[in-house]
Design an enzyme around this catalytic site. Structure first.
Site, PDB file in Angstrom:
ATOM      1  N   ASN B  79       0.799  -1.222   0.000  1.00  0.00           N
ATOM      2  CA  ASN B  79       0.000   0.000   0.000  1.00  0.00           C
ATOM      3  C   ASN B  79       0.837   1.280   0.000  1.00  0.00           C
ATOM      4  O   ASN B  79       0.307   2.364   0.198  1.00  0.00           O
ATOM      5  CB  ASN B  79      -0.950   0.008   1.205  1.00  0.00           C
ATOM      6  CG  ASN B  79      -1.815  -1.233   1.240  1.00  0.00           C
ATOM      7  OD1 ASN B  79      -1.544  -2.149   2.017  1.00  0.00           O
ATOM      8  ND2 ASN B  79      -2.800  -1.287   0.366  1.00  0.00           N
ATOM      9  N   ILE B  87       1.120   6.980  -0.287  1.00  0.00           N
ATOM     10  CA  ILE B  87       0.421   6.030   0.582  1.00  0.00           C
ATOM     11  C   ILE B  87      -1.026   5.879   0.145  1.00  0.00           C
ATOM     12  O   ILE B  87      -1.697   6.864  -0.174  1.00  0.00           O
ATOM     13  CB  ILE B  87       0.429   6.542   2.039  1.00  0.00           C
ATOM     14  CG1 ILE B  87       1.867   6.771   2.512  1.00  0.00           C
ATOM     15  CG2 ILE B  87      -0.297   5.566   2.960  1.00  0.00           C
ATOM     16  CD1 ILE B  87       1.970   7.696   3.708  1.00  0.00           C
ATOM     17  N   CYS B  88      -1.500   4.629   0.142  1.00  0.00           N
ATOM     18  CA  CYS B  88      -2.918   4.389  -0.124  1.00  0.00           C
ATOM     19  C   CYS B  88      -3.579   4.005   1.186  1.00  0.00           C
ATOM     20  O   CYS B  88      -3.438   2.890   1.652  1.00  0.00           O
ATOM     21  CB  CYS B  88      -3.074   3.270  -1.149  1.00  0.00           C
ATOM     22  SG  CYS B  88      -4.795   2.834  -1.443  1.00  0.00           S
ATOM     23  N   LEU B  89      -4.233   4.974   1.797  1.00  0.00           N
ATOM     24  CA  LEU B  89      -4.909   4.712   3.080  1.00  0.00           C
ATOM     25  C   LEU B  89      -6.151   5.588   3.135  1.00  0.00           C
ATOM     26  O   LEU B  89      -6.070   6.801   2.952  1.00  0.00           O
ATOM     27  CB  LEU B  89      -3.956   5.031   4.243  1.00  0.00           C
ATOM     28  CG  LEU B  89      -4.475   4.743   5.649  1.00  0.00           C
ATOM     29  CD1 LEU B  89      -4.725   3.255   5.849  1.00  0.00           C
ATOM     30  CD2 LEU B  89      -3.509   5.241   6.704  1.00  0.00           C
TER      31      LEU B  89
END
Lengths: 279, 194
Positions: B79, B87-89
């Site tokens: 991620n 960042i993939c959040l």
């Protein structure tokens, strides 16, 4: 007919004079602005805003007596004139009338909240500044008094010790021990007394979960959480119409004043004036 | 307007228990909108023992907009982009709430290191490896931690001194180190390439 016509003309003339005054004010020509407002007041003495605008000019020129006079007049015309309470409060603070000044500012804050938050941030900052100064003054005073009490007590204990020691031959060790214990205990008691004026932390339950600052106008929402009203409204407007923690739908009419927390905050601030310090 | 008083309180609050949480936030300069955070790699993961630095940028709308975060330390994770640290959040995007803080966001990143979500990847290559060849993924992630996340924990001043001794001007050294998140090798590469 002609009388009513001329009354309307007078009103119009006064409004033009007010606008002239406002223009002079923005150019910081306060004397000329005062002249314009004075003429407007002469024509229409019953319009509070002419008085408050002139009061603001007097404030800029540090002429606090005149600020007071104009504000008092505006308040006689309409006791709910926010700006009159605000400017009067500022003038009173300048004249070292702290309690009266704060009272006027608090009245202005109350009116601002009724008027959907008009000027509340500015007013609150002035109140906080005044309250903090008041606390600082009191705290310095108390520290001085404690220090002089400490000096006097230590001196008296020392005199007592010297007297006792000269009388109690052979028990000098015991006398000295008692003397040192008393000094230590005195220090402890005085430190305890000084703690009341030591800035610490505002407890979390008195702070808003978004501003992280002490709550001023707390509102409770259905989930039970309490927030600062203005900031929660900003959230609803900018982020979305949902509860910041549970994310369930939330709309403006579900905000309820939290009087219990408001009282708790006031009680805390009364004993902890340092908490008025602005970030 | 950025809520400066809130940011100051957040900084104080976060650094009070940094020894326990393994999370700290520092200013990059005088400006409260530019910060960097540090998180320690969670125990029993390939990131254990590493110290990860995260670039944090607060917009004027903070806390009504999420903080912009990006890994400065290179990290191998489904991620997180292995290229640029993006960042993939969800909470850093549409799931942000003003009731969250920089600290809770960093805690979420720490949790993300513990529990990758390969089905919603940021880096497709890493995610593929994670799903198809887990042992290799663990090996690579651990190797990256050793290589990039451990050197970064050496004091910045020592690195500055080392690079200055190699003959590079100090201000350039500091700038390069800052750009690559304190990684000495990457800074050297940058300095050599001009």
């Amino acid at each position: 007919m002609s009388y009513r016509g001329s009354a309307a003309a007078t009103k119009r003339q006064a409004e033009i004079l007010k606008q002239t005054g406002n223009l002079c004010f923005t150019k910081e020509r306060f004397g000329a602005a005062i002249d314009a407002y004075t003429e407007a007041i002469t024509l229409c003495p019953n319009v509070p805003i002419y008085w408050t605008n002139r009061a603001l000019c007097h404030l800029k020129r540090n002429d606090y007596t005149k600020v007071e006079n104009d504000c008092t007049k505006a308040l006689q015309l309409d006791s709910n004139t926010l700006k009159a309470h605000y400017l009067l409060g500022l003038a009173l603070l300048q004249r070292q009338q702290h309690s009266l000044g704060i009272k006027e500012l608090e009245k202005a804050l109350e009116l601002g909240r009724i008027a959907k938050g008009y000027m509340v941030e500015v007013i609150w900052q002035e109140i906080a500044k005044a309250k903090y100064a008041q606390w600082e003054h009191g705290a310095t005073n108390r520290t001085c008094r404690l220090q002089s009490l400490k000096d006097v007590c230590e001196k008296a204990l020392k005199e007592k010790y010297l007297r006792d020691a000269s009388e109690a031959e052979g028990f000098v060790d015991e006398t000295e021990k008692v003397h040192l214990e008393q000094l230590e205990y005195l220090k402890e008691v005085l430190n305890k007394a000084a703690e009341a004026d030591m800035p610490t932390e505002v407890p979390d339950h008195l702070c808003c979960g978004i501003t992280l600052d002490i709550l001023r106008d707390p509102v409770i929402i259905p989930s039970g959480a309490t927030y600062e009203r203005a900031v929660l409204l900003e959230h609803l407007e900018k982020v979305g119409k949902w509860d910041p923690i549970t994310r369930t739908p939330l709309s403006e009419h579900q905000l309820v004043p939290n009087f219990a927390i408001k009282e708790a905050v006031q009680a805390f601030l009364k004993d902890n004036g340092w908490a008025y310090k602005l970030g | 307007m950025l809520d400066l008083s809130r940011v100051q309180k957040e900084l104080m609050d976060c650094n009070r228990d940094k020894d326990i949480s393994g999370i700290s936030v520092e200013l990059r300069g005088d400006d409260l909108s530019r910060l960097f955070g540090t998180i320690s790699g969670p125990i029993a993961t390939p990131y254990e023992g590493g110290t990860f630095r995260i670039d944090i940028h607060l917009t004027d709308e903070y806390p009504f907009e999420p903080p912009k975060m990006q890994f400065m330390t290179k990290v191998w994770h489904p991620n997180i982009s292995s290229q640029n640290g993006a960042i993939c959040l969800d909470i850093l995007k549409d799931q942000w709430s003003p009731a969250l803080t920089i600290k809770t966001a960093l805690l979420s990143l720490q949790a993300l290191l513990s529990a990758p979500e390969p089905d919603d990847p940021q880096d497709a290559v890493v995610a593929q490896q994670y799903l198809r060849d887990y042992p290799t993924f663990v090996g690579t992630a651990r190797y990256w931690t050793e290589t990039f996340a451990k050197r970064a924990s050496v004091g910045i001043e020592e690195k500055v001194q080392k690079l200055v001794e190699m003959g590079f001007p100090e201000d350039l050294v500091r700038k390069s180190l800052d750009k690559v998140g304190g990684d000495e090798n990457m800074a050297l590469e940058k300095l050599c390439s001009g």
